[in-house]
Design a protein around this motif. Structure first.
Motif, PDB file in Angstrom:
ATOM      1  N   PHE A  86       5.915   1.476  -2.742  1.00 12.38           N
ATOM      2  CA  PHE A  86       4.680   0.772  -2.580  1.00 12.38           C
ATOM      3  C   PHE A  86       4.276  -0.124  -1.289  1.00 12.38           C
ATOM      4  O   PHE A  86       5.200  -0.806  -0.887  1.00 12.38           O
ATOM      5  CB  PHE A  86       4.478  -0.301  -3.780  1.00 12.38           C
ATOM      6  CG  PHE A  86       3.533  -1.273  -3.830  1.00 12.38           C
ATOM      7  CD1 PHE A  86       2.042  -0.876  -3.541  1.00 12.38           C
ATOM      8  CD2 PHE A  86       3.351  -2.552  -4.141  1.00 12.38           C
ATOM      9  CE1 PHE A  86       1.049  -1.663  -3.711  1.00 12.38           C
ATOM     10  CE2 PHE A  86       2.428  -3.675  -3.943  1.00 12.38           C
ATOM     11  CZ  PHE A  86       1.274  -3.092  -3.820  1.00 12.38           C
ATOM     12  N   ASP A  87       3.229   0.065  -0.613  1.00 11.70           N
ATOM     13  CA  ASP A  87       2.927  -0.677   0.568  1.00 11.70           C
ATOM     14  C   ASP A  87       1.708  -1.419   0.356  1.00 11.70           C
ATOM     15  O   ASP A  87       0.589  -1.185  -0.004  1.00 11.70           O
ATOM     16  CB  ASP A  87       2.421   0.436   1.715  1.00 11.70           C
ATOM     17  CG  ASP A  87       2.390  -0.051   3.347  1.00 11.70           C
ATOM     18  OD1 ASP A  87       1.937  -1.414   3.053  1.00 11.70           O
ATOM     19  OD2 ASP A  87       2.692   0.530   3.937  1.00 11.70           O
ATOM     20  N   PRO A  88       2.054  -2.831   0.240  1.00 13.65           N
ATOM     21  CA  PRO A  88       1.259  -3.859  -0.108  1.00 13.65           C
ATOM     22  C   PRO A  88       0.328  -4.382   1.072  1.00 13.65           C
ATOM     23  O   PRO A  88       0.140  -5.492   1.507  1.00 13.65           O
ATOM     24  CB  PRO A  88       1.930  -4.927  -0.797  1.00 13.65           C
ATOM     25  CG  PRO A  88       3.219  -5.081   0.133  1.00 13.65           C
ATOM     26  CD  PRO A  88       3.444  -3.497   0.408  1.00 13.65           C
ATOM     27  N   VAL A  89      -0.536  -3.369   1.613  1.00 14.59           N
ATOM     28  CA  VAL A  89      -1.274  -3.551   3.072  1.00 14.59           C
ATOM     29  C   VAL A  89      -1.991  -4.782   2.925  1.00 14.59           C
ATOM     30  O   VAL A  89      -3.005  -4.862   1.890  1.00 14.59           O
ATOM     31  CB  VAL A  89      -1.833  -2.425   3.549  1.00 14.59           C
ATOM     32  CG1 VAL A  89      -2.517  -2.648   4.881  1.00 14.59           C
ATOM     33  CG2 VAL A  89      -1.262  -1.047   3.660  1.00 14.59           C
ATOM     34  N   GLY A  90      -1.947  -5.806   3.651  1.00 12.82           N
ATOM     35  CA  GLY A  90      -2.620  -7.044   3.844  1.00 12.82           C
ATOM     36  C   GLY A  90      -2.690  -8.010   2.621  1.00 12.82           C
ATOM     37  O   GLY A  90      -3.543  -8.950   2.568  1.00 12.82           O
TER      38      GLY A  90
ATOM     39  N   ILE B 254       9.306  -1.385  -2.271  1.00  8.23           N
ATOM     40  CA  ILE B 254       8.146  -1.712  -1.738  1.00  8.23           C
ATOM     41  C   ILE B 254       8.566  -2.200  -0.134  1.00  8.23           C
ATOM     42  O   ILE B 254       9.420  -2.663   0.147  1.00  8.23           O
ATOM     43  CB  ILE B 254       7.639  -3.305  -2.400  1.00  8.23           C
ATOM     44  CG1 ILE B 254       6.861  -4.118  -1.688  1.00  8.23           C
ATOM     45  CG2 ILE B 254       8.960  -3.907  -2.898  1.00  8.23           C
ATOM     46  CD1 ILE B 254       6.163  -5.018  -2.629  1.00  8.23           C
ATOM     47  N   ARG B 255       7.590  -1.845   0.663  1.00  8.14           N
ATOM     48  CA  ARG B 255       7.716  -1.868   2.209  1.00  8.14           C
ATOM     49  C   ARG B 255       6.435  -2.180   2.493  1.00  8.14           C
ATOM     50  O   ARG B 255       5.511  -1.914   2.513  1.00  8.14           O
ATOM     51  CB  ARG B 255       7.987  -0.674   2.783  1.00  8.14           C
ATOM     52  CG  ARG B 255       8.372  -0.560   4.122  1.00  8.14           C
ATOM     53  CD  ARG B 255       7.858   0.303   5.223  1.00  8.14           C
ATOM     54  NE  ARG B 255       6.328   0.154   5.253  1.00  8.14           N
ATOM     55  CZ  ARG B 255       5.606  -0.927   5.924  1.00  8.14           C
ATOM     56  NH1 ARG B 255       6.245  -1.355   6.995  1.00  8.14           N
ATOM     57  NH2 ARG B 255       4.343  -0.764   6.073  1.00  8.14           N
ATOM     58  N   GLY B 256       6.944  -3.542   3.368  1.00 10.66           N
ATOM     59  CA  GLY B 256       5.695  -4.094   4.211  1.00 10.66           C
ATOM     60  C   GLY B 256       6.199  -5.052   5.135  1.00 10.66           C
ATOM     61  O   GLY B 256       7.320  -5.045   5.564  1.00 10.66           O
TER      62      GLY B 256
ATOM     63  N   ALA C  71       4.926 -10.958   6.217  1.00 15.41           N
ATOM     64  CA  ALA C  71       3.576 -11.565   5.313  1.00 15.41           C
ATOM     65  C   ALA C  71       3.507 -11.040   4.291  1.00 15.41           C
ATOM     66  O   ALA C  71       2.980 -11.773   2.958  1.00 15.41           O
ATOM     67  CB  ALA C  71       2.536 -11.578   6.375  1.00 15.41           C
ATOM     68  N   GLU C  72       3.268  -9.684   4.162  1.00 16.63           N
ATOM     69  CA  GLU C  72       2.833  -8.804   2.917  1.00 16.63           C
ATOM     70  C   GLU C  72       3.828  -9.390   1.961  1.00 16.63           C
ATOM     71  O   GLU C  72       3.735  -9.385   0.704  1.00 16.63           O
ATOM     72  CB  GLU C  72       2.656  -7.518   3.252  1.00 16.63           C
ATOM     73  CG  GLU C  72       1.477  -7.181   4.130  1.00 16.63           C
ATOM     74  CD  GLU C  72       1.515  -5.772   4.794  1.00 16.63           C
ATOM     75  OE1 GLU C  72       0.349  -5.447   5.625  1.00 16.63           O
ATOM     76  OE2 GLU C  72       2.673  -5.114   4.920  1.00 16.63           O
ATOM     77  N   ILE C  73       5.036  -8.988   2.172  1.00 16.67           N
ATOM     78  CA  ILE C  73       6.250  -9.255   1.236  1.00 16.67           C
ATOM     79  C   ILE C  73       6.111 -10.640   0.712  1.00 16.67           C
ATOM     80  O   ILE C  73       6.207 -10.756  -0.651  1.00 16.67           O
ATOM     81  CB  ILE C  73       7.686  -8.654   1.545  1.00 16.67           C
ATOM     82  CG1 ILE C  73       7.557  -7.210   2.239  1.00 16.67           C
ATOM     83  CG2 ILE C  73       8.610  -9.153   0.685  1.00 16.67           C
ATOM     84  CD1 ILE C  73       7.215  -6.543   0.989  1.00 16.67           C
TER      85      ILE C  73
ATOM     86  N   GLY D 292       3.133   1.831  10.021  1.00 13.26           N
ATOM     87  CA  GLY D 292       3.994   1.314   8.893  1.00 13.26           C
ATOM     88  C   GLY D 292       3.839   2.096   7.742  1.00 13.26           C
ATOM     89  O   GLY D 292       4.470   2.407   6.954  1.00 13.26           O
ATOM     90  N   CYS D 293       2.376   2.460   7.461  1.00 14.99           N
ATOM     91  CA  CYS D 293       1.850   3.154   6.414  1.00 14.99           C
ATOM     92  C   CYS D 293       2.614   4.515   6.236  1.00 14.99           C
ATOM     93  O   CYS D 293       3.163   5.227   5.282  1.00 14.99           O
ATOM     94  CB  CYS D 293       0.248   3.589   6.351  1.00 14.99           C
ATOM     95  SG  CYS D 293      -0.643   2.116   6.355  1.00 14.99           S
ATOM     96  N   LEU D 294       2.560   5.312   7.350  1.00 15.01           N
ATOM     97  CA  LEU D 294       3.494   6.739   7.454  1.00 15.01           C
ATOM     98  C   LEU D 294       4.914   6.559   7.071  1.00 15.01           C
ATOM     99  O   LEU D 294       5.491   7.363   6.263  1.00 15.01           O
ATOM    100  CB  LEU D 294       3.143   7.297   8.732  1.00 15.01           C
ATOM    101  CG  LEU D 294       4.401   8.536   9.148  1.00 15.01           C
ATOM    102  CD1 LEU D 294       3.806   9.626   8.132  1.00 15.01           C
ATOM    103  CD2 LEU D 294       4.094   9.285  10.179  1.00 15.01           C
TER     104      LEU D 294
HETATM  105 MG    MG Z   1       1.312  -1.937   6.900  1.00 15.86          MG
END
Ligand code: MG
Ligand code: ATP
Ligand code: TZP
Ligand code: MG
Length: 269
Positions: free
Chosen positions: A93-97, A120-122, A125-127, A196-198
């Protein structure tokens, strides 16, 4: 962490060509599919609520990325995620923004509450915002925070009962008990959107071929960072456009020997 195991995971991605089901954002879709293909995985993007359960259950990993979220997509993520959980497919899971708007923060918290997520990777700030801590965020980019990132990763892993990876100049990954720092990467990664998303999707590819999910996360972070260093060297002073192309090429051509020679992993605690 033995560096030869990292190279072996990279070889396994290429050997098994795992199907990675991505529900991701409109900015990074093409880059993510090309990056996964270059690495040796098999990407699919599928979003319709009528098909996501069927796609997720046959995938090697499901990647959920809320970069350009909307109501239909969140609904699809929950359906896909429940199917993945039922069939033992790891969810990354990538909690972008998260933290940038209340809707993003609430959605990140809903997804981590309702699904069993493997990694979960971010950014920091996102984490932080996903676990209810204050951390400044500017759109989708990390801002300043008070806490040190290693403590944040450990606290978040304990709070969420999962593996948490916080990336930046140094990457930190923790399951709450064991923590690793990865000192690979290159600053030019910050000048190409979607890196980051990739990376989150690449973590899915490694989780599909390595049962030890913490190891899979470390292996993905090291390979990705090493690829970036090699690509930056190849692209020289030409700038982000050339780097992006060199990076895709390097994901395809890097070897387990490169990882062994250049990987920089530090065990903490
Ligand atoms: Mg990102
Ligand atoms: P942000 O929106 O804050 O940039 P992100 O989701 O794009 O977050 P990053 O933290 O940028 O994710 O991580 C993507 C990749 O870039 C990782 O491999 C990370 O190690 C690398 N990276 C990020 N910043 C740097 C840096 N200053 N030096 C070296 N590598 C970096
Ligand atoms: N806006 C919404 S999603 C997105 C942007 C710019 C891409 C973010 O990608 P990354 O990998 O976090 O840089
Ligand atoms: Mg970035």
């Amino acid at each position: 962490m033995e560096l030869h195991r990292i190279g072996e995971s990279l070889d396994r991605v290429r050997q098994y060509n795992p199907l990675i089901h991505n529900i991701t954002n409109v900015v990074v879709t093409n880059f993510t599919a090309n990056g996964l293909l270059a690495l040796g995985a098999s990407p699919v993007m599928a979003y319709a609520k009528q098909e996501v359960a069927d796609m997720a259950k046959i995938a090697g990993a499901l990647v959920l990325n809320m970069g350009t979220l909307n109501e239909l997509e969140v609904e699809a993520m929950l359906i896909a995620g429940k199917s993945a959980n039922e069939h033992g497919v790891p969810i990354i899971f990538d909690p972008v923004g998260a933290g940038a708007t209340p809707y993003r923060t609430e959605t990140a918290r809903k997804l981590v509450n309702e699904l069993a997520i493997s990694i979960i990777r971010g950014n920091a700030a996102e984490i932080a915002n996903t676990i209810g801590e204050e951390w400044q965020i500017k759109g989708v980019d990390a801002g300043a925070g008070e806490k040190d990132v290693i403590s944040l990763a450990i606290a978040a892993a304990k709070h969420l009962q999962t593996i948490v990876a916080i990336t930046g100049k140094t990457d930190v990954i923790s399951n709450g008990e064991k923590t690793y720092l990865i000192h690979n990467g290159h600053p030019i990664l910050t000048k190409v959107t979607g890196t980051g998303c990739l990376l989150t999707s690449v973590m899915g590819a490694f989780a599909a071929v390595e049962k030890d999910t913490l190891a899979a996360g470390v292996h993905a972070l090291v390979c990705y960072g090493v690829a970036a260093e090699l690509a930056a060297h190849k692209a020289g002073q030409e700038g982000p456009g050339s780097f992006q192309i060199a990076f895709l090429n390097t994901l395809a051509t890097m070897t387990s020997d490169d990882v062994h020679r250049m990987g920089k992993v530090e065990r903490r605690k």
